[in-house]
Design a protein around this motif. Structure first.
Motif, PDB file in Angstrom:
ATOM      1  N   LEU B 242       0.829  -1.205   0.000  1.00 45.69           N
ATOM      2  CA  LEU B 242       0.000   0.000   0.000  1.00 45.69           C
ATOM      3  C   LEU B 242       0.871   1.266   0.000  1.00 45.69           C
ATOM      4  CD1 LEU B 242      -2.931   1.001   0.161  1.00 45.69           C
ATOM      5  CD2 LEU B 242      -2.698   1.037   2.630  1.00 45.69           C
ATOM      6  N   VAL B 243       1.933   1.254   0.799  1.00 43.58           N
ATOM      7  CA  VAL B 243       2.835   2.415   0.839  1.00 43.58           C
ATOM      8  C   VAL B 243       3.455   2.624  -0.546  1.00 43.58           C
ATOM      9  CG1 VAL B 243       4.948   3.378   1.837  1.00 43.58           C
ATOM     10  CG2 VAL B 243       3.358   2.123   3.294  1.00 43.58           C
ATOM     11  N   LYS B 244       3.832   1.521  -1.176  1.00 43.95           N
ATOM     12  CA  LYS B 244       4.431   1.582  -2.509  1.00 43.95           C
ATOM     13  C   LYS B 244       3.495   2.247  -3.513  1.00 43.95           C
ATOM     14  CE  LYS B 244       5.804  -2.298  -4.611  1.00 43.95           C
ATOM     15  NZ  LYS B 244       6.155  -3.750  -4.631  1.00 43.95           N
ATOM     16  N   ARG B 245       2.257   1.787  -3.509  1.00 39.41           N
ATOM     17  CA  ARG B 245       1.276   2.336  -4.450  1.00 39.41           C
ATOM     18  C   ARG B 245       1.061   3.830  -4.204  1.00 39.41           C
ATOM     19  NH1 ARG B 245      -2.250  -1.359  -6.896  1.00 39.41           N
ATOM     20  NH2 ARG B 245      -1.621  -3.483  -6.449  1.00 39.41           N
ATOM     21  N   THR B 246       0.966   4.181  -2.918  1.00 38.66           N
ATOM     22  CA  THR B 246       0.738   5.591  -2.592  1.00 38.66           C
ATOM     23  C   THR B 246       1.953   6.432  -2.987  1.00 38.66           C
ATOM     24  OG1 THR B 246      -0.462   4.727  -0.706  1.00 38.66           O
ATOM     25  CG2 THR B 246      -0.131   7.082  -0.758  1.00 38.66           C
ATOM     26  N   ALA B 247       3.143   5.908  -2.704  1.00 36.07           N
ATOM     27  CA  ALA B 247       4.369   6.639  -3.043  1.00 36.07           C
ATOM     28  C   ALA B 247       4.449   6.861  -4.551  1.00 36.07           C
ATOM     29  CB  ALA B 247       5.596   5.887  -2.546  1.00 36.07           C
ATOM     30  N   PHE B 248       3.981   5.883  -5.307  1.00 29.15           N
ATOM     31  CA  PHE B 248       3.980   6.024  -6.764  1.00 29.15           C
ATOM     32  C   PHE B 248       3.162   7.244  -7.171  1.00 29.15           C
ATOM     33  CE2 PHE B 248       1.927   5.338 -10.871  1.00 29.15           C
ATOM     34  CZ  PHE B 248       3.015   5.097 -11.682  1.00 29.15           C
ATOM     35  N   LYS B 249       1.965   7.336  -6.613  1.00 31.33           N
ATOM     36  CA  LYS B 249       1.077   8.454  -6.983  1.00 31.33           C
ATOM     37  C   LYS B 249       1.682   9.800  -6.574  1.00 31.33           C
ATOM     38  CE  LYS B 249      -3.088   5.696  -6.679  1.00 31.33           C
ATOM     39  NZ  LYS B 249      -4.235   5.340  -5.866  1.00 31.33           N
ATOM     40  N   ILE B 250       2.238   9.837  -5.371  1.00 30.83           N
ATOM     41  CA  ILE B 250       2.830  11.093  -4.892  1.00 30.83           C
ATOM     42  C   ILE B 250       3.984  11.517  -5.810  1.00 30.83           C
ATOM     43  CG2 ILE B 250       4.150  12.132  -3.001  1.00 30.83           C
ATOM     44  CD1 ILE B 250       2.697  10.237  -1.090  1.00 30.83           C
ATOM     45  N   THR B 251       4.814  10.535  -6.157  1.00 27.78           N
ATOM     46  CA  THR B 251       5.988  10.861  -6.961  1.00 27.78           C
ATOM     47  C   THR B 251       5.616  11.300  -8.365  1.00 27.78           C
ATOM     48  OG1 THR B 251       7.120   9.174  -5.690  1.00 27.78           O
ATOM     49  CG2 THR B 251       8.287  10.025  -7.589  1.00 27.78           C
ATOM     50  N   PRO B 268      17.337  22.093 -17.965  1.00 28.65           N
ATOM     51  CA  PRO B 268      17.134  20.642 -17.936  1.00 28.65           C
ATOM     52  C   PRO B 268      16.520  20.161 -16.614  1.00 28.65           C
ATOM     53  CG  PRO B 268      19.481  21.200 -18.006  1.00 28.65           C
ATOM     54  CD  PRO B 268      18.734  22.473 -18.120  1.00 28.65           C
ATOM     55  N   PHE B 269      15.734  19.096 -16.732  1.00 22.21           N
ATOM     56  CA  PHE B 269      15.161  18.476 -15.537  1.00 22.21           C
ATOM     57  C   PHE B 269      16.234  17.591 -14.919  1.00 22.21           C
ATOM     58  CE2 PHE B 269      13.211  14.184 -14.678  1.00 22.21           C
ATOM     59  CZ  PHE B 269      12.883  14.438 -13.364  1.00 22.21           C
ATOM     60  N   GLY B 270      16.455  17.743 -13.627  1.00 19.95           N
ATOM     61  CA  GLY B 270      17.485  16.953 -12.957  1.00 19.95           C
ATOM     62  C   GLY B 270      16.929  15.681 -12.363  1.00 19.95           C
ATOM     63  N   ILE B 271      16.410  15.788 -11.158  1.00 19.88           N
ATOM     64  CA  ILE B 271      15.920  14.587 -10.473  1.00 19.88           C
ATOM     65  C   ILE B 271      14.631  14.897  -9.717  1.00 19.88           C
ATOM     66  CG2 ILE B 271      18.175  13.511 -10.136  1.00 19.88           C
ATOM     67  CD1 ILE B 271      16.709  15.079  -7.100  1.00 19.88           C
ATOM     68  N   VAL B 272      13.912  13.817  -9.371  1.00 14.20           N
ATOM     69  CA  VAL B 272      12.873  13.922  -8.362  1.00 14.20           C
ATOM     70  C   VAL B 272      13.412  13.205  -7.129  1.00 14.20           C
ATOM     71  CG1 VAL B 272      10.549  13.238  -7.686  1.00 14.20           C
ATOM     72  CG2 VAL B 272      10.985  13.998 -10.007  1.00 14.20           C
ATOM     73  N   ASP B 273      13.323  13.849  -5.999  1.00 10.46           N
ATOM     74  CA  ASP B 273      13.741  13.249  -4.739  1.00 10.46           C
ATOM     75  C   ASP B 273      12.529  12.520  -4.156  1.00 10.46           C
ATOM     76  OD1 ASP B 273      14.490  12.824  -2.017  1.00 10.46           O
ATOM     77  OD2 ASP B 273      16.002  14.386  -2.222  1.00 10.46           O
ATOM     78  N   LEU B 274      12.626  11.201  -4.067  1.00  8.45           N
ATOM     79  CA  LEU B 274      11.493  10.392  -3.584  1.00  8.45           C
ATOM     80  C   LEU B 274      11.427  10.492  -2.077  1.00  8.45           C
ATOM     81  CD1 LEU B 274      12.402   7.135  -5.484  1.00  8.45           C
ATOM     82  CD2 LEU B 274      11.045   9.059  -6.293  1.00  8.45           C
ATOM     83  N   SER B 275      10.752  11.501  -1.611  1.00 11.26           N
ATOM     84  CA  SER B 275      10.871  11.740  -0.188  1.00 11.26           C
ATOM     85  C   SER B 275       9.515  11.787   0.496  1.00 11.26           C
ATOM     86  CB  SER B 275      11.581  13.063   0.021  1.00 11.26           C
ATOM     87  OG  SER B 275      11.062  13.990  -0.901  1.00 11.26           O
ATOM     88  N   LEU B 276       9.510  11.435   1.756  1.00 14.33           N
ATOM     89  CA  LEU B 276       8.351  11.716   2.596  1.00 14.33           C
ATOM     90  C   LEU B 276       8.826  12.751   3.583  1.00 14.33           C
ATOM     91  CD1 LEU B 276       6.599   8.362   3.543  1.00 14.33           C
ATOM     92  CD2 LEU B 276       5.840  10.110   1.954  1.00 14.33           C
ATOM     93  N   ALA B 277       8.538  14.014   3.289  1.00 16.98           N
ATOM     94  CA  ALA B 277       9.030  15.086   4.144  1.00 16.98           C
ATOM     95  C   ALA B 277       7.890  15.613   5.000  1.00 16.98           C
ATOM     96  CB  ALA B 277       9.615  16.199   3.287  1.00 16.98           C
ATOM     97  N   ALA B 321       7.885   5.847 -10.868  1.00 17.65           N
ATOM     98  CA  ALA B 321       7.085   7.023 -11.197  1.00 17.65           C
ATOM     99  C   ALA B 321       7.922   8.147 -11.781  1.00 17.65           C
ATOM    100  CB  ALA B 321       6.360   7.508  -9.952  1.00 17.65           C
ATOM    101  N   SER B 322       9.228   8.044 -11.679  1.00 17.40           N
ATOM    102  CA  SER B 322      10.072   9.146 -12.120  1.00 17.40           C
ATOM    103  C   SER B 322      11.142   8.654 -13.081  1.00 17.40           C
ATOM    104  CB  SER B 322      10.735   9.800 -10.906  1.00 17.40           C
ATOM    105  OG  SER B 322      11.678  10.734 -11.335  1.00 17.40           O
ATOM    106  N   SER B 323      11.505   9.521 -14.021  1.00 24.74           N
ATOM    107  CA  SER B 323      12.512   9.105 -14.994  1.00 24.74           C
ATOM    108  C   SER B 323      13.922   9.240 -14.425  1.00 24.74           C
ATOM    109  CB  SER B 323      12.374   9.918 -16.274  1.00 24.74           C
ATOM    110  OG  SER B 323      12.396  11.282 -15.972  1.00 24.74           O
TER     111      SER B 323
END
Lengths: 89, 452
Positions: B242-251, B268-277, B321-323
């Motif tokens: 469930l956390v995985k699925r939710t994190a996907f949507k958030i990201t 240029p687009f750099g990165i997405v930080d997969l974070s729970l802040a 979810a992110s490239s």
């Protein structure tokens, strides 16, 4: 640009009419409408085309939000991309 | 057409569960701004950042309105200033900090990071002067953030820098004692610092990065907690899923915003930080996710295991979810910025030793922890050394952001306001490591470093 207009609130007479006439006033074309009433909660989703909108997108959002406040409804206007990216792979 | 349930879910996340984009951070290289005359260098720095970032805030605000999702912070990270300062024949390099402050005010960003030095294997010209100037720089500015990297898995830990940073953190607090010691809250000491981190106080623009780049950090602990609350009776595998699925949507939100911002800013687009802040707001707490998993309170036995699961699931969900993924990526545990952690620290369930264990399995380190004002610099250095050792051996980023509460002791609190929150003074083991810290030298890199 296509925008999703969502209307959530207590069901009453004339919600669809009010929202769609506001769209017409600003030259926003409504492409699709789905609505459901669960118990007495009303939820309507309109897919609309805002590319020929007579005012800026920001202003249209504000007008919709004000319409919502006046009628005790929560109205959001959001770019369809946010939903596409969140729910479609 | 889009599914009604999906649309309502997204709106629910934004309206009631505090889903937001935590930060859009523009990384800007200042390598071309070095000059032997510090005033000229400062002028070049000012000119380059303003030229690159003048549209950052308006573009982000426009994206916010179009997508209907809040972007809480707009920030800038720059090349570690020690590298630019190295060219200057000046001893007063606080001028760079004042220039960065001026930039922040001109372009309207919330923070500007990069008053930094990378000294994990030793000091080069400019590094000493920068570290010495940190307390004054942070006391005389409001938006500037500073970081120092003292160790890495590849090269070990620079214990001379560790000793210096203990003193520096204390000094930062002392100079801002009248403002709840805010100076120390803007200084972070790293091991394995990432070069593309969008989060403050540790953001800087690494030398391997392009001239200008957009990095995005997402948030959304409230969304994860709400998803767990709605799905009672799951076993722990189900919780991870469930956390995985939710994190996907958030990201995905982060990815969308990052792409839009990069396109509109012609960067240029750099990165997405997969974070729970987390934020101090009610319903935006990482501790509450752990509690939702079944702990009475964050800090209870089992906390480290729950956090390990959370951190891993966030990455697994987010990575697809992110490239491009980077930065710190994982769950954050800043005590003063998390309502659940503040409560747990107040009633003693959460102690520094437990937090240290937690940092071995999550993305950051001992973050935003208020310690007694009379804690000696050597003890702070000891904490830094411990934390850096965890990072070095586990090939992960760890960081230390401690705030000695000058003139306060156990039971008192500091209040920073805003996203930095407030925190109770936590107990520190004051048995002295002075002799160990006083030795100096380089703590050798572990076997893990020899991968070639």
């Amino acid at each position: 640009m296509r925008a999703v207009i969502t209307v959530i609130g207590k069901d009453m007479v004339g919600i669809l009419a009010k929202v769609s006439s506001c769209c017409a006033e600003y030259n926003v074309n409504v492409c699709e409408v789905t609505q459901s009433v669960l118990q007495d909660m009303f939820a309507m989703i309109m897919m609309s085309d805002v590319s020929n909108c007579s005012v800026s997108f920001d202003e249209f959002c504000e007008q919709m939000a004000t319409l919502g406040k006046e009628n005790n409804l929560s109205i959001h206007v959001m770019h369809e991309d946010i939903f596409n990216s969140m729910h479609r792979i | 057409m889009l599914n009604v349930g999906d649309i309502l879910e997204t709106i629910q996340m934004i309206d009631n569960e505090n889903l937001d984009i935590r930060t859009v951070t523009m990384g800007i290289s200042l390598l071309d701004c070095a000059d032997s005359d510090i005033d000229k260098a400062c002028e070049k720095v000012y000119e380059k950042i303003v030229r690159s970032a003048k549209d950052l805030v308006p573009v982000c605000e426009k994206i916010e309105r179009e997508l209907g999702i809040p972007i809480i912070n707009k920030r800038i990270s720059v090349t570690p200033i020690a590298m630019i300062a190295a060219a200057c024949q000046s001893s007063n390099i606080v001028k760079f900090a004042l220039t960065l402050e001026r930039v922040a005010q001109t372009v309207g960003v919330n923070f500007i990071g990069g008053y930094s030095a990378l000294v994990h294997k030793g000091f080069s010209s400019g590094d000493y002067a920068l570290i010495e100037s940190i307390p004054e720089a942070l006391a005389s500015t409001e938006h500037v953030c500073s970081s120092v990297n003292v160790g890495s898995t590849k090269v070990g830990i620079n214990m001379d820098a560790v000793a210096m940073m203990g003193k520096s953190i204390r000094k930062c607090s002392e100079l801002t004692a009248d403002r709840d010691c805010i100076g120390a809250a803007k200084l972070v000491v790293f091991c394995n610092a990432p070069e593309d981190n969008p989060f403050m106080a540790g953001a800087f623009h690494g030398v391997g990065e392009p001239d200008c780049v957009i990095n995005v950090g997402v948030s959304g602990p409230g969304v994860v907690r709400a998803a767990l609350a709605k799905s009672q009776g799951l076993d722990i595998t189900g919780v991870a899923e469930l956390v995985k699925r939710t994190a996907f949507k958030i990201t995905r939100m982060g990815q969308l915003v990052a792409q839009m911002a990069a396109e509109r800013l012609f960067v240029p687009f750099g990165i997405v930080d997969l974070s729970l802040a987390p934020t101090p707001a009610v319903g935006d707490s990482v501790a509450h996710i752990l509690e939702e998993m079944g702990l009475e309170q964050c800090g209870a036995c089992g906390t480290t295991a729950c956090l390990a699961l959370l951190n891993d699931a966030v990455k697994k969900g987010g990575v697809m979810a992110s490239s491009q993924v980077g930065g710190l990526s994982g769950a954050f545990i800043p005590v003063s910025e998390d309502a659940g952690m503040i409560d747990a620290a107040r009633n003693g369930t959460l102690c520094i030793e437990k937090l240290e264990a937690m940092t071995a399995v999550c993305s950051v380190g001992l973050d935003m922890i208020v310690i007694p004002g009379d804690t000696p610099a050597e003890v702070i250095s000891g904490i830094i050394a411990d934390e850096a050792a965890i990072g070095m051996v586990n090939s992960k980023t760890t960081a230390v952001r401690l705030i000695p509460a000058i003139g306060k002791k156990m039971g008192d609190e500091l209040n920073f306001g805003g996203l930095l929150g407030s925190g109770p003074v936590m107990k520190v083991n004051t048995s002295s490591p002075a002799k160990f810290i006083g030795r100096g030298g380089q703590l050798p890199a572990p076997m893990q470093a020899l991968k070639n």
